[in-house]
Design a protein around this motif. Sequence first.
Motif, PDB file in Angstrom:
ATOM      1  N   THR A  79       0.755  -1.202  -0.011  1.00 23.30           N
ATOM      2  CA  THR A  79       0.079   0.032   0.012  1.00 23.30           C
ATOM      3  C   THR A  79       0.805   1.522   0.146  1.00 23.30           C
ATOM      4  O   THR A  79       0.456   2.208  -0.637  1.00 23.30           O
ATOM      5  CB  THR A  79      -1.001  -0.070   1.301  1.00 23.30           C
ATOM      6  OG1 THR A  79      -0.239  -0.095   2.356  1.00 23.30           O
ATOM      7  CG2 THR A  79      -1.998  -0.985   1.214  1.00 23.30           C
ATOM      8  N   VAL A  80       1.779   1.171   0.649  1.00 25.49           N
ATOM      9  CA  VAL A  80       2.632   2.632   0.882  1.00 25.49           C
ATOM     10  C   VAL A  80       3.399   3.181  -0.171  1.00 25.49           C
ATOM     11  O   VAL A  80       3.006   4.475  -0.623  1.00 25.49           O
ATOM     12  CB  VAL A  80       3.686   2.587   2.188  1.00 25.49           C
ATOM     13  CG1 VAL A  80       4.463   3.830   2.271  1.00 25.49           C
ATOM     14  CG2 VAL A  80       2.923   2.313   3.336  1.00 25.49           C
ATOM     15  N   TYR A 104      -6.096  -8.232  -3.983  1.00 22.64           N
ATOM     16  CA  TYR A 104      -5.704  -9.712  -3.776  1.00 22.64           C
ATOM     17  C   TYR A 104      -4.510  -9.884  -2.762  1.00 22.64           C
ATOM     18  O   TYR A 104      -4.613 -10.699  -1.729  1.00 22.64           O
ATOM     19  CB  TYR A 104      -5.284 -10.360  -5.084  1.00 22.64           C
ATOM     20  CG  TYR A 104      -6.469 -10.931  -6.039  1.00 22.64           C
ATOM     21  CD1 TYR A 104      -7.032 -12.207  -5.420  1.00 22.64           C
ATOM     22  CD2 TYR A 104      -6.791 -10.114  -6.823  1.00 22.64           C
ATOM     23  CE1 TYR A 104      -7.890 -12.625  -6.537  1.00 22.64           C
ATOM     24  CE2 TYR A 104      -8.087 -10.817  -7.663  1.00 22.64           C
ATOM     25  CZ  TYR A 104      -8.531 -12.209  -7.346  1.00 22.64           C
ATOM     26  OH  TYR A 104      -9.572 -12.424  -8.216  1.00 22.64           O
ATOM     27  N   ILE A 105      -3.464  -9.250  -2.788  1.00 23.20           N
ATOM     28  CA  ILE A 105      -2.283  -9.265  -2.169  1.00 23.20           C
ATOM     29  C   ILE A 105      -2.504  -8.784  -0.522  1.00 23.20           C
ATOM     30  O   ILE A 105      -2.279  -9.435   0.344  1.00 23.20           O
ATOM     31  CB  ILE A 105      -1.075  -8.673  -2.540  1.00 23.20           C
ATOM     32  CG1 ILE A 105      -0.760  -9.472  -4.022  1.00 23.20           C
ATOM     33  CG2 ILE A 105       0.146  -8.596  -1.566  1.00 23.20           C
ATOM     34  CD1 ILE A 105       0.202  -8.345  -4.843  1.00 23.20           C
ATOM     35  N   CYS A 181      -6.784   0.147  -2.768  1.00 20.90           N
ATOM     36  CA  CYS A 181      -7.846  -0.775  -3.019  1.00 20.90           C
ATOM     37  C   CYS A 181      -7.996  -1.856  -2.095  1.00 20.90           C
ATOM     38  O   CYS A 181      -7.340  -2.798  -1.858  1.00 20.90           O
ATOM     39  CB  CYS A 181      -7.479  -1.302  -4.371  1.00 20.90           C
ATOM     40  SG  CYS A 181      -7.442  -0.070  -5.690  1.00 20.90           S
ATOM     41  N   GLU A 182      -9.220  -1.762  -1.218  1.00 19.73           N
ATOM     42  CA  GLU A 182      -9.565  -2.766  -0.091  1.00 19.73           C
ATOM     43  C   GLU A 182     -10.888  -3.041  -0.401  1.00 19.73           C
ATOM     44  O   GLU A 182     -11.771  -2.336  -0.639  1.00 19.73           O
ATOM     45  CB  GLU A 182      -9.433  -1.910   1.106  1.00 19.73           C
ATOM     46  CG  GLU A 182      -9.319  -2.864   2.394  1.00 19.73           C
ATOM     47  CD  GLU A 182      -9.294  -2.321   3.604  1.00 19.73           C
ATOM     48  OE1 GLU A 182      -9.064  -3.054   4.626  1.00 19.73           O
ATOM     49  OE2 GLU A 182      -9.748  -1.143   4.021  1.00 19.73           O
ATOM     50  N   LEU A 183     -11.245  -4.388  -0.127  1.00 18.74           N
ATOM     51  CA  LEU A 183     -12.312  -5.078  -0.513  1.00 18.74           C
ATOM     52  C   LEU A 183     -13.663  -4.082   0.002  1.00 18.74           C
ATOM     53  O   LEU A 183     -14.474  -4.079  -0.945  1.00 18.74           O
ATOM     54  CB  LEU A 183     -12.577  -6.459  -0.221  1.00 18.74           C
ATOM     55  CG  LEU A 183     -11.346  -7.588  -0.913  1.00 18.74           C
ATOM     56  CD1 LEU A 183     -11.708  -8.837  -0.257  1.00 18.74           C
ATOM     57  CD2 LEU A 183     -11.310  -7.304  -2.260  1.00 18.74           C
ATOM     58  N   PRO A 184     -13.653  -3.766   1.377  1.00 20.90           N
ATOM     59  CA  PRO A 184     -14.950  -3.402   1.645  1.00 20.90           C
ATOM     60  C   PRO A 184     -15.159  -1.933   0.669  1.00 20.90           C
ATOM     61  O   PRO A 184     -16.647  -1.790   0.375  1.00 20.90           O
ATOM     62  CB  PRO A 184     -14.701  -2.791   3.163  1.00 20.90           C
ATOM     63  CG  PRO A 184     -13.658  -3.814   3.494  1.00 20.90           C
ATOM     64  CD  PRO A 184     -12.703  -4.297   2.370  1.00 20.90           C
ATOM     65  N   CYS A 281      -2.126  -0.967   8.309  1.00 25.33           N
ATOM     66  CA  CYS A 281      -1.444  -1.388   7.169  1.00 25.33           C
ATOM     67  C   CYS A 281       0.047  -0.446   7.087  1.00 25.33           C
ATOM     68  O   CYS A 281       0.871  -0.543   6.368  1.00 25.33           O
ATOM     69  CB  CYS A 281      -2.214  -1.047   5.791  1.00 25.33           C
ATOM     70  SG  CYS A 281      -2.576   0.518   5.473  1.00 25.33           S
ATOM     71  N   VAL A 282       0.102   0.546   8.113  1.00 17.81           N
ATOM     72  CA  VAL A 282       1.167   1.203   8.281  1.00 17.81           C
ATOM     73  C   VAL A 282       1.699   1.318   9.608  1.00 17.81           C
ATOM     74  O   VAL A 282       2.994   1.116   9.847  1.00 17.81           O
ATOM     75  CB  VAL A 282       0.867   2.793   7.884  1.00 17.81           C
ATOM     76  CG1 VAL A 282       2.183   3.840   7.883  1.00 17.81           C
ATOM     77  CG2 VAL A 282       0.399   2.978   6.427  1.00 17.81           C
TER      78      VAL A 282
END
Length: 316
Positions: A79-80, A104-105, A181-184, A281-282
């Motif tokens: 993500t970063v 996906y990842i 890009c996150e699923l929710p 994520c960070v």
Amino acid sequence: NSMKHMNESFPVDFILMGLTKYPWLDFPLFFVLLVSYMFTLLGNIAIILVSQLDSQLQNPMYFFLTNLSFLDLCFTTTTVPQMLFNLGGPNKNITYIGCMAQAYIFHWLGCTECILLGIMALDRYVAVCKPLRYSVIMDHKLCLQLSSTAWLTGLANSLLQSTLTLQLPLCGNQVLDHFFCELPGLIKMACGDTTINEIILAVVATLLIMGPLSMILISYTYIARAVFRIPSTSGRLKAFNTCSSHLLVVSLFYGPGIYIYMQPSADGSQDLIKVLTLFYCVITPMANPFIYTLRNKEVIEAMRKFLRKAISSKGI
């Protein structure tokens, strides 16, 4: 017509709204993210190197820590760099392929970390409550099986959830109110009926979060009971320090995950969701090396030895 439909369903790229609505915050955020990313890379690479090179750290606890550090390196790298790219200039886009790869990842690594944190609590339980049989129970074969289970379960879940999300019609929607890009977020963007996606995401997330979390809480209940039986105060304090480190990481990671994934259809504040997502994520990948091991005398000593060797070899 079919070509037109394809173009509507799958845009060339998405526009990421980012972390904040205020452009003047982009530069300070870019700087903070860059520094935290550097710390994440340095801290986690140091743990991987030291765990591999120091013979005293060749035990199950450090085997799982190496897994966690590698996982965190991949997690934050998913993500970063894209966030830095979007914050560093006027371009706020991400390609469709890049977006799907990210989804996906990220989902794979997130699920794997959930399970791995549960396995690590189990490892601590065996170490504290069954110290004499620790090396027999947690042999190399079992450690490999447990870590493989975590990685493969995460992968299977990501393939299921992300592929289901990919099937949703977007009706030309390109704007994603998130910084990656996150699923929710992708589910909320869809223009069709997303009920099945939301139910499957919530049910699987509940199983994948509550399963390991139950394992963590049960393990720590037994650990706490064992610690209270330790006669010396210094021994009790040392054990509590270890437990508090693990529990801090667990709460930093699971807390936001529970809010975001176990009620994905809820009308939660998107700004709050972004801040919570930033945590796991960070902030968590950056904090893990410090919380888990840099308070650990064995690791600090191993790092000193490693640095001394590096300096002396350069001197030669």
